[in-house]
Design a protein around this motif. Structure first.
Motif, PDB file in Angstrom:
ATOM      1  N   MET A   1       0.845  -1.202   0.000  1.00  0.00           N
ATOM      2  CA  MET A   1       0.000   0.000   0.000  1.00  0.00           C
ATOM      3  C   MET A   1       0.873   1.243   0.000  1.00  0.00           C
ATOM      4  N   ILE A   3       1.092   5.105   0.722  1.00  0.00           N
ATOM      5  CA  ILE A   3       0.394   6.182   1.417  1.00  0.00           C
ATOM      6  C   ILE A   3       0.856   7.493   0.785  1.00  0.00           C
ATOM      7  N   LYS A   5       0.457  11.482   0.707  1.00  0.00           N
ATOM      8  CA  LYS A   5      -0.067  12.625   1.458  1.00  0.00           C
ATOM      9  C   LYS A   5       0.216  13.900   0.675  1.00  0.00           C
ATOM     10  N   GLN A  25      -6.980  11.791  -7.305  1.00  0.00           N
ATOM     11  CA  GLN A  25      -8.173  10.944  -7.164  1.00  0.00           C
ATOM     12  C   GLN A  25      -8.578  10.367  -8.514  1.00  0.00           C
ATOM     13  N   GLU A  34      -7.254   1.676  -6.678  1.00  0.00           N
ATOM     14  CA  GLU A  34      -7.851   2.176  -5.437  1.00  0.00           C
ATOM     15  C   GLU A  34      -7.412   1.377  -4.214  1.00  0.00           C
ATOM     16  N   GLY A  35      -7.242   0.079  -4.384  1.00  0.00           N
ATOM     17  CA  GLY A  35      -6.869  -0.755  -3.234  1.00  0.00           C
ATOM     18  C   GLY A  35      -5.391  -0.669  -2.900  1.00  0.00           C
ATOM     19  N   LYS A  36      -4.631   0.003  -3.724  1.00  0.00           N
ATOM     20  CA  LYS A  36      -3.179   0.005  -3.531  1.00  0.00           C
ATOM     21  C   LYS A  36      -2.634   1.358  -3.113  1.00  0.00           C
ATOM     22  N   VAL A  37      -3.453   2.365  -3.212  1.00  0.00           N
ATOM     23  CA  VAL A  37      -2.998   3.725  -2.914  1.00  0.00           C
ATOM     24  C   VAL A  37      -3.977   4.365  -1.944  1.00  0.00           C
ATOM     25  N   GLU A  38      -3.449   4.897  -0.873  1.00  0.00           N
ATOM     26  CA  GLU A  38      -4.311   5.628   0.050  1.00  0.00           C
ATOM     27  C   GLU A  38      -3.954   7.102  -0.028  1.00  0.00           C
ATOM     28  N   SER A  40      -4.282  10.995   1.162  1.00  0.00           N
ATOM     29  CA  SER A  40      -4.723  11.834   2.262  1.00  0.00           C
ATOM     30  C   SER A  40      -4.036  13.185   2.163  1.00  0.00           C
TER      31      SER A  40
END
Ligand code: FES
Length: 84
Positions: A1, A3, A5, A25, A34-38, A40
């Motif tokens: 994943m 992350i 920012k 986005q 979508e499941g691999k990048v968060e 924020s």
């Protein structure tokens, strides 16, 4: 994943952070990661740059991300690692 920012501090905000958030986005959606990048936001990390926005990817900080270099940045530093 991964992350990711995106700085939304005042300096980065003035240099288009809001637009970049949307571009991140959309790019994440379009590439089906979508499941691999968060995604924020972050406050000022003290790395304000004269051009562009500061973005952290895991433990690495990149500065100077703009609408113009977004596609290359996304391809080289997000997509490449997200699809490994
Ligand atoms: S406002 Fe973004 S790094 Fe300072």
């Amino acid at each position: 994943m991964l992350i990711v920012k995106i700085c939304i501090g005042s300096s980065c905000y003035l240099k288009g952070a809001q637009d970049l958030v949307e571009m991140f986005q959309n790019a994440v959606r379009e590439n089906n990661i979508e499941g691999k990048v968060e995604l924020s936001g972050s406050f000022c990390t003290g790395r304000c740059n004269r051009n562009g926005v500061t973005v952290q990817v895991n433990d690495t900080t990149y500065t100077g991300i703009t609408k113009e270099n977004f596609n290359d940045f996304f391809k080289d530093y997000i997509l490449r690692y997200a699809i490994q």
